[in-house]
Write a protein that holds these residues in place. Structure first.
Motif, short mmCIF file in Angstrom:
data_model
loop_
_atom_site.label_atom_id
_atom_site.label_comp_id
_atom_site.label_asym_id
_atom_site.label_seq_id
_atom_site.Cartn_x
_atom_site.Cartn_y
_atom_site.Cartn_z
N ARG A 61 0.83 -1.21 0.00
CA ARG A 61 0.00 0.00 0.00
C ARG A 61 0.86 1.26 0.00
O ARG A 61 0.53 2.25 -0.66
N SER A 62 1.95 1.21 0.74
CA SER A 62 2.86 2.36 0.76
C SER A 62 3.41 2.64 -0.63
O SER A 62 3.50 3.79 -1.06
N ARG A 99 0.76 4.37 -2.59
CA ARG A 99 0.64 5.79 -2.24
C ARG A 99 1.79 6.61 -2.81
O ARG A 99 1.59 7.73 -3.29
N GLU A 113 1.24 7.47 -6.40
CA GLU A 113 0.31 8.58 -6.64
C GLU A 113 0.99 9.93 -6.56
O GLU A 113 0.52 10.90 -7.17
#
Length: 941
Positions: free
Chosen positions: A718-719, A722, A725
């Protein structure tokens, strides 16, 4: 400087000489013959039987190490010992090393030539490895040499004198490998001031090495007395003799210089009382004492010629601008003044290294302004002799930058970019001098392409353009003065710069627009004879179309480039183009065609003797990945490791991430998580050295995400999402597609099948339209797993059927198996549905691979045992583990689970690990799917 009186030929410790290429290789007649001569002593040598006994004993081992600081008589010991060998003793071949030999190709050329002196013909095949671009296949070369040695009966000793001059890690690693694997036919002697940087402890443990060190080399009290009386003819009182021993501590160089200083003194004790301090301080003092007893003409000769590695009348006359050097050299030899003949005709000499270094130090103290003048004179003389290496060296020592750059640029343009020692030369030139010369900037950029981050290469190409423009302005202002001279900034040179910029834009940036623009620019400037640059343009164009995702067009363009390089006979460029074509074929889903291209690459790169250059590591890596896909995992592992070994030896830093990615994939396929963690760390380190977002995304991003998910590190995945993005979008549609596939995998791991399907749908449509069938296959499998999570079995099986129909002709295995137990469940359902239809044999092969890889049961077996299977699982899961499983199925990360259940994150990790083990799966997604299939989850989950 760190002087050494014991060792023979010495060279200035300033730069390395050029590495060698096919266009500039050292042929036997171009080797410096004096480097093979066993040094002759200028005076009778004192017999030291305790040391020669150690040398004789060492012949029974693989190597002898003679290691001591400067001036302890290492070379003199070896030279004297060799003279005592009889006809029944081994032959001895000798190399006097210097800093020029830090180029691996040059070092091994000399080694092979030395061995050829004793074993004629033994070097013929290994020599073919030394001139492969950009780097030789060192391991293969040594293996061939060792195998040839194993077939020899007669014994040979190879002496590598002045081994401390070698600082290149590649050479140290290869010498270590050679020594460890030597057959009895060869013994290697290393004479060095410092211990070599490889494992002596391992050699000691295996009894493969004999060591002679400083304490053994020190002259004993008796040897000191014998040396002074018998060799130097100096007679001292017992008290003075003891004082010499005390002051010099058995240091050979100190004894020699003390003897010269003591000759003719009425009271030797006066001098001896003044000797104090370190060896270097004693040396400086004694040198002064020796020099002051020479005529001014001899002093000047000694000081001025100390800058030369080798002395001959012609070079000495040139440096001193006089004509009587021959007689002076003979006088020095007659006086035993630290000069030794290097040939029988006494036309070439060398100073004792420690003496030469001390003379240079003295010259820098009393006449520093003369150093540049002397080196420049030497450079001019060597240039007239067509000895480019020595001419460039002395020009750099003289800080005569115009002379140095002119000599380098004398190398033809088509050869200049491939000279492997361009970095060694350029790094010793002032940056502003290099940046003013477009040819040097371009050559440096070419040399750095495979090993340095692209921003560095781009900077030097920008400097090349800037220098080119500045030269054109100056030439325009001085047109009348140049007339018949060739311009230093021809437009064709700008074409070569643009061609390399096009390759960088395509290869490193995935920027199709920039690659095409540079290509067009290059083609308007290049002439027909610049074949290499034209091939670079073709390669850049294929890279541009590839970055857009149009693989069919990219392959067609590459075919043109392959025809060009094969017509030119450039095996290095052919290797690159064919390997790229193999990768392109893999993405189009044509695995067998990809293998054929890889085999063609190897045939193209092979020498007449069937051997391969280091650049074949790219091909081996591609083949390893194909073998992995076909479930030939052990073969793939061996080939991947071989590829990485070649890449590491050749320092191809942009290749290594690809190699480590394949290692990671293999470890995941073998379910070897410790190996996977190791490969992942290597991968991250490699990308930190070569920060190239486009290449990282193509080679590694998806598999790195797979690793995190397999290790249940959903938070790290997930990091990464992120972080993605926050970054600017990559210009390449192909790279963005890989990012989206990685994000879809994360969505599945979070039990968010709708998000995964939303990401995948447009990707599948574009990939199908553009023929990226390998990507289509991967995405269809992910879609099938998403439908499975929803329990939309019809949609899952329809999509899986499409994937199986696509994969069957090419024999895909791991693409299915690596998706784990959920995919096995789906395939089992499809197998039951297909029954005896056409796909059954392929499905059987896939399920058999699952059984071997995962030890799983088929769905049919599970259904038969369903009533017995579920209760034990329910019994095995504790109440807390069941609660954690429910949250896993909802996609909750560890931190959220810890907060919900009010337990620590470490405890969560412990429960997750137990759950995965009990369910027989490797990640959270598989756990959720497996739990649903077994009816372990509540309807809310």
């Amino acid at each position: 400087m760190d002087p050494d009186t014991s060792d023979n030929l010495n060279t200035e410790d300033v730069i390395n000489t050029p590495r060698l290429t096919p266009a500039a290789r050292l042929l036997p007649e171009q080797l410096l013959a004096t480097k093979f001569l066993i040094p002759a002593s200028s005076h009778p040598y004192l017999a030291r039987p305790r040391l020669t006994a150690l040398l004789h004993a060492g012949l029974q081992r693989n190597a002898i190490l003679i290691s001591a600081t400067a001036g302890f008589g290492k070379t003199a010991l070896l030279s004297s010992w060799i003279q005592t060998l009889g006809p029944d003793d081994p032959q001895v071949t000798w190399i006097s090393l210097d800093t020029c030999d830090n180029v691996p190709a040059q070092f091994w050329t000399y080694v092979l030539a030395a061995l050829d002196h004793c074993w004629p013909g033994i070097s013929a095949l290994p020599l073919t490895f030394l001139y492969e671009a950009p780097q030789p296949a060192w391991q293969s070369m040594l293996t061939m040499l060792i195998n040839s040695l194993a077939q020899r009966n007669e014994r040979v000793v190879l002496v590598l004198d002045n081994y401390d001059k070698i600082t290149e890690p590649t050479i140290h690693a290869l010498i270590s490998f050679l020594i460890e694997h030597l057959p009895p036919a060869l013994c290697v002697i290393l004479s060095t001031r410092t211990d070599p940087p490889f494992s002596l402890a391992r050699l000691r443990a295996r009894a493969q090495i004999e060591e002679i060190r400083t304490e053994q080399l020190r002259f004993t009290r008796e040897e000191t007395e014998a040396f002074l009386r018998q060799v130097i003819n100096v007679h001292l009182s017992e008290q003075d003799m003891q004082e010499v021993q005390t002051r010099t501590q058995g240091w050979c160089a100190g004894l020699q210089l003390a003897a010269f200083a003591l000759q003719g003194r009425a009271n030797p004790g006066d001098l001896l009382q003044e000797l104090h301090g370190s060896q270097h301080a004693i040396l400086e003092y004694l040198l002064h004492e020796v020099l002051q007893h020479q005529s001014s003409k001899i002093q000047m000769f000694l000081l001025y010629t100390s800058i030369l590695e080798h002395l001959c009348p012609a070079i000495c006359n040139a440096v001193l601008e006089q004509q009587d050097s021959q007689s002076i050299l003979e006088e020095l030899e007659h006086a035993n003044l630290f000069v030794s003949p290097l040939d029988k005709e006494h036309q070439r000499y060398a100073y004792h290294p420690l003496f030469a270094e001390a003379l240079q130090y003295r010259l820098e103290q009393i006449a520093p302004e003369k150093m540049s003048t002397l080196h420049l004179r030497a450079s001019h003389w060597y240039a007239t002799q067509h000895a480019e290496n020595e001419a460039i060296q002395h020009a750099i020592f003289a800080r005569a930058w115009p002379q140095a750059t002119a000599l380098i640029e004398r190398i033809p343009s088509q050869q200049l970019w491939s000279w492997q020692t361009i970095p060694f030369w350029i790094e010793h030139l002032p940056s502003e001098v290099v940046r003013a010369r477009p040819r040097l900037c371009l050559a440096y950029a070419q040399a750095l392409f495979w090993g340095e981050p692209p921003d560095i290469t781009k900077d030097w190409l920008h400097a090349a353009r800037t220098a080119w423009a500045a030269l054109r302005v100056r030439e325009g202002n001085a047109t009348g003065n140049r007339q018949a001279q060739e311009t230093e900034a021809p437009t064709r040179l700008l074409g070569e710069i643009a061609a390399l910029q096009a390759v960088i834009a395509g290869f490193y940036d995935g920027d199709a627009g920039a690659a095409w623009a540079y290509s067009e620019d290059a083609l308007t400037l290049l002439v027909e004879q610049q074949q290499t640059a034209h091939i670079q343009v073709t390669f850049a164009r294929s890279l541009a179309t590839l970055s857009l995702g149009n693989f069919e067009h990219a392959i067609q363009t590459l075919q043109t480039g392959i025809a060009q390089v094969e017509a030119k006979g450039d095996t290095a460029l052919a290797n690159i183009c064919l390997t790229r074509a193999s990768w392109d074929m893999t993405i189009t889903g044509k695995l067998h065609h990809a293998w054929q291209f890889a085999e063609r690459t190897i045939r193209s790169a092979q020498t007449a003797n069937g051997h391969l250059p280091a650049m074949v590591c790219w091909t081996y890596a591609r083949q390893a990945d194909l073998l992995r896909e076909w479930n030939r995992v052990e073969e793939a592992q061996r080939l991947a490791e071989q590829a990485i070994q070649l890449g590491e030896q050749a320092e191809l830093n942009i290749f290594l991430p690809l190699g480590y990615t394949i290692l990671l994939k293999l470890a995941l396929s073998r379910r070897a998580l410790e190996d996977a963690a190791t490969a992942h760390q290597l991968l991250e380190n490699a990308w930190s050295r070569m920060p190239v977002p486009y290449c990282y995304t193509l080679y590694s991003a998806v598999d790195q995400v797979r690793f995190w998910l397999t290790c249940n590190d959903l938070e790290r995945a997930r990091s990464w999402s992120r972080e993605l993005e926050q970054k600017a979008l990559l210009v390449s549609p192909l790279a963005r597609e890989r990012q989206e596939i990685a994000l879809a995998r994360i969505a599945l791991a979070e039990s968010q099948p709708d998000e995964a399907l939303a990401r995948l749908a447009p990707l599948v449509a574009r990939a199908k339209a553009e023929g990226r069938w390998a990507h289509v296959l991967e995405m269809w499998l992910l879609q099938a797993l998403a439908y499975q999570i929803h329990q939309q079995w019809q949609e899952a099986l329809v999509t899986l059927t499409l994937a199986v129909n696509l994969a069957a002709p090419e024999g895909y295995i791991r693409r299915f198996v690596d998706e784990g137990v959920p995919m096995a469940d789906l395939l089992t359902r499809l197998r039951a549905q297909e029954q005896q239809r056409e796909l059954t044999p392929y499905l059987d092969a896939l399920l058999a691979a699952f059984d071997n890889a995962h030890g799983t049961q088929t769905k049919q077996q599970e259904n038969e045992e369903h009533s017995e299977a579920i209760p034990p699982l329910l019994d095995l899961l504790s109440a807390r583990e069941y609660e954690v499983l429910q949250l896993i199925a909802r996609g909750a990360p560890n931190q959220e689970i810890a907060q919900t259940l009010m337990i620590s994150v470490d405890t969560v990790r412990h429960h997750v690990s137990n759950i995965l083990s009990k369910l027989g799966v490797t990640n959270r997604t598989q756990a959720a799917i497996r739990a649903r299939a077994l009816g372990l989850l509540s309807s809310a989950s």
